[in-house]
Scaffold this motif. Structure first.
Motif, PDB file in Angstrom:
ATOM      1  N   ILE A  20       0.846  -1.200   0.000  1.00 50.51           N
ATOM      2  CA  ILE A  20       0.000   0.000   0.000  1.00 50.51           C
ATOM      3  C   ILE A  20       0.877   1.243   0.000  1.00 50.51           C
ATOM      4  O   ILE A  20       0.590   2.241  -0.645  1.00 50.51           O
ATOM      5  CB  ILE A  20      -0.931   0.010   1.235  1.00 50.51           C
ATOM      6  CG1 ILE A  20      -1.712  -1.291   1.324  1.00 50.51           C
ATOM      7  CG2 ILE A  20      -1.872   1.191   1.187  1.00 50.51           C
ATOM      8  CD1 ILE A  20      -2.605  -1.418   2.553  1.00 50.51           C
ATOM      9  N   ILE A  38      -6.693   5.075   1.305  1.00 54.50           N
ATOM     10  CA  ILE A  38      -6.470   4.852   2.724  1.00 54.50           C
ATOM     11  C   ILE A  38      -7.677   4.192   3.373  1.00 54.50           C
ATOM     12  O   ILE A  38      -8.808   4.558   3.081  1.00 54.50           O
ATOM     13  CB  ILE A  38      -6.098   6.175   3.418  1.00 54.50           C
ATOM     14  CG1 ILE A  38      -5.491   5.908   4.784  1.00 54.50           C
ATOM     15  CG2 ILE A  38      -7.272   7.115   3.519  1.00 54.50           C
ATOM     16  CD1 ILE A  38      -4.758   7.116   5.339  1.00 54.50           C
ATOM     17  N   GLY A  39      -7.411   3.208   4.205  1.00 49.56           N
ATOM     18  CA  GLY A  39      -8.505   2.449   4.819  1.00 49.56           C
ATOM     19  C   GLY A  39      -8.842   2.971   6.193  1.00 49.56           C
ATOM     20  O   GLY A  39      -8.496   2.365   7.194  1.00 49.56           O
ATOM     21  N   GLU A  40      -9.532   4.084   6.223  1.00 49.79           N
ATOM     22  CA  GLU A  40      -9.781   4.734   7.506  1.00 49.79           C
ATOM     23  C   GLU A  40     -11.085   5.516   7.410  1.00 49.79           C
ATOM     24  O   GLU A  40     -11.359   6.111   6.367  1.00 49.79           O
ATOM     25  CB  GLU A  40      -8.614   5.689   7.802  1.00 49.79           C
ATOM     26  CG  GLU A  40      -8.672   6.357   9.133  1.00 49.79           C
ATOM     27  CD  GLU A  40      -7.353   7.067   9.489  1.00 49.79           C
ATOM     28  OE1 GLU A  40      -7.021   7.088  10.658  1.00 49.79           O
ATOM     29  OE2 GLU A  40      -6.678   7.595   8.585  1.00 49.79           O
ATOM     30  N   PHE A 126      -6.425  -8.233   4.972  1.00 48.76           N
ATOM     31  CA  PHE A 126      -5.539  -7.199   5.485  1.00 48.76           C
ATOM     32  C   PHE A 126      -4.116  -7.732   5.613  1.00 48.76           C
ATOM     33  O   PHE A 126      -3.905  -8.914   5.854  1.00 48.76           O
ATOM     34  CB  PHE A 126      -6.058  -6.675   6.826  1.00 48.76           C
ATOM     35  CG  PHE A 126      -5.253  -5.531   7.359  1.00 48.76           C
ATOM     36  CD1 PHE A 126      -4.963  -4.439   6.560  1.00 48.76           C
ATOM     37  CD2 PHE A 126      -4.754  -5.565   8.658  1.00 48.76           C
ATOM     38  CE1 PHE A 126      -4.203  -3.386   7.041  1.00 48.76           C
ATOM     39  CE2 PHE A 126      -3.997  -4.503   9.145  1.00 48.76           C
ATOM     40  CZ  PHE A 126      -3.722  -3.421   8.335  1.00 48.76           C
ATOM     41  N   LYS A 298     -24.682   4.980   1.774  1.00 48.87           N
ATOM     42  CA  LYS A 298     -25.034   5.845   0.640  1.00 48.87           C
ATOM     43  C   LYS A 298     -23.881   5.914  -0.353  1.00 48.87           C
ATOM     44  O   LYS A 298     -24.058   5.831  -1.567  1.00 48.87           O
ATOM     45  CB  LYS A 298     -25.322   7.266   1.144  1.00 48.87           C
ATOM     46  CG  LYS A 298     -26.706   7.448   1.703  1.00 48.87           C
ATOM     47  CD  LYS A 298     -26.898   8.899   2.082  1.00 48.87           C
ATOM     48  CE  LYS A 298     -26.981   9.050   3.574  1.00 48.87           C
ATOM     49  NZ  LYS A 298     -26.880  10.397   4.079  1.00 48.87           N
ATOM     50  N   LYS A 301     -23.402   2.667  -2.284  1.00 45.40           N
ATOM     51  CA  LYS A 301     -24.330   2.518  -3.407  1.00 45.40           C
ATOM     52  C   LYS A 301     -23.928   3.423  -4.568  1.00 45.40           C
ATOM     53  O   LYS A 301     -24.017   3.049  -5.729  1.00 45.40           O
ATOM     54  CB  LYS A 301     -25.756   2.841  -2.957  1.00 45.40           C
ATOM     55  CG  LYS A 301     -26.347   1.799  -2.019  1.00 45.40           C
ATOM     56  CD  LYS A 301     -27.695   2.284  -1.516  1.00 45.40           C
ATOM     57  CE  LYS A 301     -28.326   1.319  -0.541  1.00 45.40           C
ATOM     58  NZ  LYS A 301     -29.366   2.017   0.248  1.00 45.40           N
ATOM     59  N   LEU A 302     -23.483   4.628  -4.220  1.00 51.00           N
ATOM     60  CA  LEU A 302     -23.092   5.594  -5.251  1.00 51.00           C
ATOM     61  C   LEU A 302     -21.907   5.063  -6.064  1.00 51.00           C
ATOM     62  O   LEU A 302     -21.909   5.097  -7.300  1.00 51.00           O
ATOM     63  CB  LEU A 302     -22.711   6.918  -4.585  1.00 51.00           C
ATOM     64  CG  LEU A 302     -22.358   8.072  -5.505  1.00 51.00           C
ATOM     65  CD1 LEU A 302     -23.614   8.581  -6.203  1.00 51.00           C
ATOM     66  CD2 LEU A 302     -21.721   9.213  -4.720  1.00 51.00           C
ATOM     67  N   THR A 305     -22.914   1.891  -8.161  1.00 47.58           N
ATOM     68  CA  THR A 305     -23.678   2.299  -9.345  1.00 47.58           C
ATOM     69  C   THR A 305     -22.744   2.910 -10.390  1.00 47.58           C
ATOM     70  O   THR A 305     -22.838   2.608 -11.577  1.00 47.58           O
ATOM     71  CB  THR A 305     -24.762   3.331  -8.953  1.00 47.58           C
ATOM     72  OG1 THR A 305     -25.533   2.792  -7.896  1.00 47.58           O
ATOM     73  CG2 THR A 305     -25.679   3.646 -10.126  1.00 47.58           C
ATOM     74  N   ARG A 309     -21.902   1.464 -14.064  1.00 40.74           N
ATOM     75  CA  ARG A 309     -22.238   2.286 -15.225  1.00 40.74           C
ATOM     76  C   ARG A 309     -21.050   2.346 -16.193  1.00 40.74           C
ATOM     77  O   ARG A 309     -21.214   2.426 -17.402  1.00 40.74           O
ATOM     78  CB  ARG A 309     -22.620   3.697 -14.756  1.00 40.74           C
ATOM     79  CG  ARG A 309     -23.246   4.556 -15.842  1.00 40.74           C
ATOM     80  CD  ARG A 309     -23.656   5.920 -15.290  1.00 40.74           C
ATOM     81  NE  ARG A 309     -24.763   5.810 -14.352  1.00 40.74           N
ATOM     82  CZ  ARG A 309     -24.973   6.644 -13.333  1.00 40.74           C
ATOM     83  NH1 ARG A 309     -24.151   7.636 -13.110  1.00 40.74           N
ATOM     84  NH2 ARG A 309     -26.002   6.489 -12.535  1.00 40.74           N
ATOM     85  N   VAL A 371     -18.575  12.444  -1.167  1.00 41.11           N
ATOM     86  CA  VAL A 371     -19.322  12.186  -2.401  1.00 41.11           C
ATOM     87  C   VAL A 371     -18.624  12.869  -3.573  1.00 41.11           C
ATOM     88  O   VAL A 371     -18.501  12.308  -4.660  1.00 41.11           O
ATOM     89  CB  VAL A 371     -20.782  12.693  -2.250  1.00 41.11           C
ATOM     90  CG1 VAL A 371     -21.487  12.737  -3.600  1.00 41.11           C
ATOM     91  CG2 VAL A 371     -21.548  11.813  -1.278  1.00 41.11           C
ATOM     92  N   GLU A 372     -18.147  14.064  -3.311  1.00 43.88           N
ATOM     93  CA  GLU A 372     -17.457  14.825  -4.360  1.00 43.88           C
ATOM     94  C   GLU A 372     -16.212  14.062  -4.849  1.00 43.88           C
ATOM     95  O   GLU A 372     -15.982  13.945  -6.051  1.00 43.88           O
ATOM     96  CB  GLU A 372     -17.066  16.181  -3.785  1.00 43.88           C
ATOM     97  CG  GLU A 372     -16.753  17.218  -4.814  1.00 43.88           C
ATOM     98  CD  GLU A 372     -16.341  18.537  -4.159  1.00 43.88           C
ATOM     99  OE1 GLU A 372     -16.636  18.737  -2.957  1.00 43.88           O
ATOM    100  OE2 GLU A 372     -15.700  19.329  -4.852  1.00 43.88           O
ATOM    101  N   GLU A 375     -17.238  11.020  -6.889  1.00 42.79           N
ATOM    102  CA  GLU A 375     -17.710  11.399  -8.228  1.00 42.79           C
ATOM    103  C   GLU A 375     -16.539  11.809  -9.130  1.00 42.79           C
ATOM    104  O   GLU A 375     -16.487  11.444 -10.299  1.00 42.79           O
ATOM    105  CB  GLU A 375     -18.718  12.549  -8.136  1.00 42.79           C
ATOM    106  CG  GLU A 375     -20.058  12.131  -7.568  1.00 42.79           C
ATOM    107  CD  GLU A 375     -20.900  11.322  -8.553  1.00 42.79           C
ATOM    108  OE1 GLU A 375     -20.408  10.950  -9.634  1.00 42.79           O
ATOM    109  OE2 GLU A 375     -22.066  11.052  -8.220  1.00 42.79           O
TER     110      GLU A 375
END
Lengths: 391, 159
Positions: A20, A38-40, A126, A298, A301-302, A305, A309, A371-372, A375
């Protein structure tokens, strides 16, 4: 001139640095890069928990605690496990508090393993289990779990790996990096394989609170496994407390008694401030867990998807906060794919191979990010894939 | 519906397709639900949280406690309407406790807000007293802290 290399333990020298790491070394040199590596948790520890830590400092609670950890913390852990997962442990001798889940894992391995003993480790998983086994002079035996089985450990895979030297089976579920989980019937099948053996189970349940669509099931929920299981959990993922370095281990008293000796000599006691904060987390933090889980869900799922896509195959992860999409099929190894994606599009994701065999053709994307960011990463991935197709 | 509303309250810039993905609903359902919520005034607008203190714009905000003579029936609504129609009024709440209305007023200066209170708010029929508190610093609004917290340095990258 001292030849330091020749002085080192051969075991230590042979350890590979984590795969990593490399990506963050590249990332560090970039501006405007996005890390989904990073896994945090991306949350800060909830304020009431931080405040409990601060308050303990104000009151002057700055001394060592007992080796096993504060009595009230062990009681709170016992009540929490009962309340959330229907698991019973006696706080007086079946639970003790460690420096993160990592220390607990290390102690389980070191307390159980004689030189040459084998430890079965499902991979991808891990990165710590194998090296810790090696350090304890044990032999890691890796079992590749498969995407078509949603990265569960199947009874056949387990049976094929068991030998007379097998001492310990690691069950790293919910899984980092795949997001795979084990359900009740999966664990029953594992119990069936282990019946009449002396093999112990090390169940790393640090992501137990982060499951989506179903409750976490622990091997401890199955009577035949309960007596042979060492349960490792902690505060890092459920309460966004990674920096507090606090975990715990539960299991049969005779084993914990031995483990506690190593903890006593190596660590003394887990950080006192963290222990007070953890009591608050366990007693009043169920709501925080729900809020964070909903938020991760959330974003899960975002991202799912978005990946689908783009035509990227990805099994729906049901735990933790990682996605493990298939990125083979572009004529690049996972490492090449991730390295180029980072250099050309400034997005860090981790090649599946960093998590052991079976990771080739996959990469780990952590969705504990805004989310930003998710995306932006998706649109950069789209551009990257477009370019790969045209090459 | 509530799931969609919570997302929009969190960030009204979320697109229909993002909301659809995050809630697991199809886009048409999200579009219809949002439209219906707008029509039924469940959604009353979309706005942006601005920290004007970080700009060159002069702006002051006051929180005003207003007492009124006891009312029956729709008396409170009637007086409230007289108050909230003013552009200067940002928010208006009917309160329990020792006063009746809480009015949040913004203006360019202390003087402007004071003048609003003395010339427009206080003379309204039924208003018996006002107490004006100027906001000196805005720390948090709509769950968003306005202070920028420092980033922790030197994080482990190993996990």
């Amino acid at each position: 001139m001292m030849d330091y290399d020749s002085l080192m333990s051969e075991n230590v020298r042979a350890l590979q640095p984590s795969g990593i790491r490399k990506f963050f070394d590249i990332l560090d040199t970039m501006k405007g890069a996005i890390s989904l590596g990073i896994g945090e948790p991306d949350f800060t520890t909830p304020w009431h928990i931080r405040e409990a830590g601060v308050y303990s400092l104000e009151q002057g609670f700055t001394k060592y605690t007992s080796n096993a950890g504060l009595t009230r913390l062990r009681s709170a852990i016992s009540q929490y496990l009962k309340r959330r997962f229907s698991i019973s442990y006696d706080p007086s001798n079946e639970i003790f508090v460690t420096v993160g889940g990592s220390e607990a894992i290390d102690l389980c391995v070191r307390a159980m393993i004689n030189p040459g003993d084998e430890v079965i480790i499902p991979v991808p998983s891990f990165v710590c289990y194998g090296p810790l086994v090696t350090m304890a002079h044990g032999v890691p035996v890796y079992v590749e779990t498969k995407a078509e089985n949603e990265f569960r450990l199947t009874p056949d895979e387990l049976r094929a790996a068991v030998t007379p030297r097998t001492k310990l089976l690691v069950l790293p579920y919910p899984n980092n990096p795949t997001g795979g989980i084990m359900e009740l019937e999966d664990l029953r099948a594992i119990a069936e394989v282990l019946r009449d053996t002396n093999i112990m189970v090390l169940s790393d349940e640090i992501y137990a609170e982060l499951t989506y669509g179903q409750h976490h099931v622990s091997p401890c929920n199955i009577p035949e496994l309960y007596e042979r299981t060492l349960l490792v959990n902690g505060f890092s993922k459920a309460y966004a407390m990674t920096g507090w370095r606090l975990g715990y281990v539960c299991g049969p008293a005779p084993i914990l008694k031995q483990m506690l000796k190593i903890h006593q000599y190596g660590i003394m006691s887990a950080p006192t401030t963290s222990q007070y904060a953890a009591v608050e987390a366990l007693n009043n933090g169920d709501g925080d867990i729900e809020l964070m889980r909903e938020s991760y869900d959330k974003r899960r799922k975002l991202l799912l998807t978005g990946l689908r896509r783009l035509g990227i195959e990805c099994f729906e992860p049901r735990g933790a906060f990682y996605m493990f999409p298939k990125i083979g099929g572009f004529g690049l190894s996972s490492d090449e794919f991730c390295t180029r994606f980072l250099r050309e599009e400034q997005v860090a994701i981790i090649p599946g191979t960093a998590f052991g065999a079976g990771g080739e053709g996959f990469s780990r994307i952590c969705y504990a990010s805004s989310v930003e960011n998710i995306e932006t990463a998706l649109s950069r991935l789209e551009a990257f894939l477009e370019r790969l197709k045209n090459q | 519906m509530n799931e969609i509303l919570k997302l929009l309250e969190e960030d009204s810039r979320y697109t229909v397709s993002q909301i659809a993905a995050m809630t697991g609903k199809d886009e048409q359902y999200v579009r219809d639900t949002v439209r219906r919520c707008e029509e039924e005034h469940i959604i009353n607008g979309y706005t942006t949280l601005v920290d004007w203190d970080r700009t060159s714009e002069e702006s002051v905000t006051a929180f005003i406690e207003v007492k009124i003579t006891p009312q029956r029936d729709d008396g409170y609504d009637r007086i409230a309407r007289r108050i909230y129609q003013y552009e200067e009024v940002e928010s208006l709440y009917l309160m329990s406790g020792s006063f009746d209305f809480s009015v949040i007023v913004t203006g360019k200066s202390l003087k402007e807000v004071s003048r609003f209170v003395s010339e427009k708010l206080a003379p309204i029929e039924g208003v018996t007293s006002t107490a004006t508190h100027f906001i000196m610093k805005r720390y948090k609004d709509k769950h968003r802290a306005f202070l920028v917290e420092p980033e922790q340095e030197e994080r482990s990258l190993f996990v």
